[in-house]
Design an enzyme around this catalytic site. Structure first.
Site, PDB file in Angstrom:
ATOM      1  N   SER A 208       0.789  -1.234   0.000  1.00 16.82           N
ATOM      2  CA  SER A 208       0.000   0.000   0.000  1.00 16.82           C
ATOM      3  C   SER A 208       0.821   1.284   0.000  1.00 16.82           C
ATOM      4  CB  SER A 208      -0.948   0.005   1.195  1.00 16.82           C
ATOM      5  OG  SER A 208      -0.211   0.007   2.392  1.00 16.82           O
ATOM      6  N   HIS A 236      -5.793  -4.360  -0.525  1.00 18.41           N
ATOM      7  CA  HIS A 236      -5.747  -3.290  -1.533  1.00 18.41           C
ATOM      8  C   HIS A 236      -5.980  -3.845  -2.936  1.00 18.41           C
ATOM      9  CE1 HIS A 236      -4.717  -0.039   1.181  1.00 18.41           C
ATOM     10  NE2 HIS A 236      -4.027  -0.943   1.852  1.00 18.41           N
ATOM     11  N   LYS A 267     -12.389  -1.395   3.062  1.00 17.02           N
ATOM     12  CA  LYS A 267     -11.797  -0.497   2.056  1.00 17.02           C
ATOM     13  C   LYS A 267     -12.746  -0.430   0.844  1.00 17.02           C
ATOM     14  CE  LYS A 267      -7.099  -1.520   3.683  1.00 17.02           C
ATOM     15  NZ  LYS A 267      -6.967  -0.504   4.727  1.00 17.02           N
TER      16      LYS A 267
HETATM   17  N1  PLP Z   1      -3.685  -5.578   5.500  1.00 15.00           N
HETATM   18  C1  PLP Z   1      -3.378  -4.506   4.740  1.00 15.00           C
HETATM   19  C2  PLP Z   1      -2.452  -4.677   3.578  1.00 15.00           C
HETATM   20  C3  PLP Z   1      -3.924  -3.243   5.035  1.00 15.00           C
HETATM   21  O1  PLP Z   1      -3.618  -2.177   4.315  1.00 15.00           O
HETATM   22  C4  PLP Z   1      -4.795  -3.135   6.150  1.00 15.00           C
HETATM   23  C5  PLP Z   1      -5.373  -1.832   6.547  1.00 15.00           C
HETATM   24  O2  PLP Z   1      -4.763  -0.813   6.560  1.00 15.00           O
HETATM   25  C6  PLP Z   1      -5.082  -4.278   6.899  1.00 15.00           C
HETATM   26  C7  PLP Z   1      -4.508  -5.481   6.549  1.00 15.00           C
HETATM   27  C8  PLP Z   1      -6.028  -4.220   8.059  1.00 15.00           C
HETATM   28  O3  PLP Z   1      -7.341  -4.174   7.562  1.00 15.00           O
HETATM   29  P1  PLP Z   1      -8.552  -3.779   8.526  1.00 15.00           P
HETATM   30  O4  PLP Z   1      -8.707  -2.307   8.420  1.00 15.00           O
HETATM   31  O5  PLP Z   1      -9.726  -4.544   8.010  1.00 15.00           O
HETATM   32  O6  PLP Z   1      -8.158  -4.216   9.889  1.00 15.00           O
END
Ligand code: PLP
Length: 421
Positions: A208, A236, A267
């Site tokens: 990200s 993402h 998201k």
């Molecule tokens: N994995 C990635 C690559 C993320 O960007 C995020 C959130 O920023 C998460 C996991 C965590 O997701 P959640 O917001 O559902 O806890």
């Protein structure tokens, strides 16, 4: 004087306000310790201030202190569904029917028919056998490695994986091996030299901070060669990346070849909250028995489940939105590159505009805001030293004219700050 009272009188305890002095001293020590660290964070210019939004999440938002609409280019709202009226209405409807929440974890009395329906629809969307819901993808990542891996096993993790994968791996007792970012030679060398029972390769599908993509087809190839499993975090990617939004495995032409997918409902998929693991039946059944964030945390509230259900129905019937975010992304990336900016990443709506210097990134973002464009500068330690950037995130809901407005503002600010000619 009884011994206990004597001790308390020596410490200044009067008897009327028990323990106040102890906690006051401890608390002032805590305040001092944290206060110093906070000052350090501020001095380093890395303090994260939160802007307060007074509207729903959208491409146009208002923030506290102003009635003026600003164009939002920093949400993970890739499909623009966070305030979609049809979704909000369905969520209200299920809130009325199923109530605010379950006051329970899933296995006690927290599973409603809608939780099972959502799990089934997610499995259908990804073409997997079964799915387990969590309160977040952070929880899904925190709960999987510890549940399935033992000291006989090994996990191979990309060094730039998301914090939740790193934390999840820390909790497990398997042998932990980090390979260099997207470096298949390093990964292969490590796979070749292990004698572990289960070998699990763990990677983000899309990273990200850089908007770059895991070389999934080649990872799958290595996994086959060395008899390893592949785990991908698709936060993402799910819903919008790849021709029909099936994510990185679709983008890299290895549909169905990844063993385990973790992703988020917070998201692209409506932006509320929730996460999941989808994969083989035995894995999902086992996680329901063993995964601690699932076993020991409250079930997803019905209004949130409703968002997931409605989004899944939309995505199962059309891929129009994912095509729109892809064409918006192309429009932005092409015009910005032509204007002389360096945009990191590949074909992904995360478009990091590389600036290098941390203060430049921060003043660039401030200047953009004066032109009504909301973007955020990222600098060390979130990204490496000297690689500060503005991370622009494109949505299917941006109109072409909104994208062009942002490009125009970037060009004006870029010229005034001498980033481009
Ligand atoms: N994995 C990635 C690559 C993320 O960007 C995020 C959130 O920023 C998460 C996991 C965590 O997701 P959640 O917001 O559902 O806890």
């Amino acid at each position: 004087m009884p011994a206990f009272s004597k001790i308390l009188s020596l410490t200044g305890w009067s008897g009327r306000q028990p323990m106040r002095q102890y906690s006051a001293a401890a608390q002032s020590q805590l305040r001092e310790l944290l206060g110093k660290q906070l000052s350090g964070i501020k001095e380093a210019g890395t303090f994260k201030a939160e802007r307060i939004i007074t509207s729903s999440q959208s491409t146009q938002i208002t923030v506290q202190g102003s009635d003026q609409k600003i164009l939002n280019f920093c949400a993970n709202n890739y499909l623009g569904l966070a305030n979609n009226p049809e979704i909000v209405q369905y969520s209200q409807q299920l809130l009325g029917k199923y109530g605010a929440g379950l006051s329970s974890v899933r296995f006690i009395c927290g599973t409603q028919d809608i939780h099972k329906q959502l799990e089934q629809k997610i499995s259908q969307f990804h073409g997997r056998e079964d799915t387990i819901l969590y309160a977040s993808c952070f929880d899904a990542n925190a709960g999987i490695f510890e549940a399935i891996l033992t000291p006989e096993d090994a996990v191979f993790s990309d060094e730039l994986n998301h914090a939740s994968i790193i934390d999840g791996i820390r909790l497990c007792r398997a042998k932990k091996q980090r390979y260099k970012h997207r470096d298949l030679a390093d990964l292969e060398q490590q796979l070749r030299s292990t004698d572990a029972r289960l070998k699990l390769i763990a990677t983000d599908g899309v990273f990200s901070m850089d908007g770059n993509i895991a070389p999934l087809a080649r990872i799958v190839e290595l996994a086959k060669k060395y008899d390893a499993l592949v785990f991908v975090d698709e936060c993402h990617a799910t819903g919008f990346f790849g021709a029909t939004g099936r994510g990185t495995e679709e983008y890299d032409n290895v549909m169905g070849e990844v063993d385990i997918i973790n992703s988020t409902l917070g998201k692209a998929l409506g932006g509320a909250s929730g996460g999941y693991t989808t994969g083989p039946t035995e894995l999902i059944s086992f996680l329901r028995q063993k995964s601690r964030p699932y076993l020991f945390s409250n079930t997803l509230p019905p209004a949130v489940v409703a968002v997931g259900l409605k989004v899944m129905d939309m995505l199962l019937s059309s891929s129009e939105l994912s095509q729109r975010v892809q064409s918006n992304t192309q429009r932005f990336r092409q015009a910005m590159t032509k204007a002389g900016f360096t945009i990191a990443g590949e074909n992904h709506p995360i478009c990091p505009v590389m600036l290098g210097d941390a203060r430049l990134a921060s003043s660039f973002a401030d200047e953009m805001l004066t032109r009504g464009i909301y973007v955020i500068g990222f600098s060390y330690p979130v990204v490496p030293q000297g690689k500060a950037r503005i991370r622009v995130q494109i949505s299917a809901a941006h109109t072409e004219s909104e994208i062009d407005q942002a490009i125009q503002a970037f060009i004006e600010v870029g010229r005034s700050l001498k980033v481009i000619k």
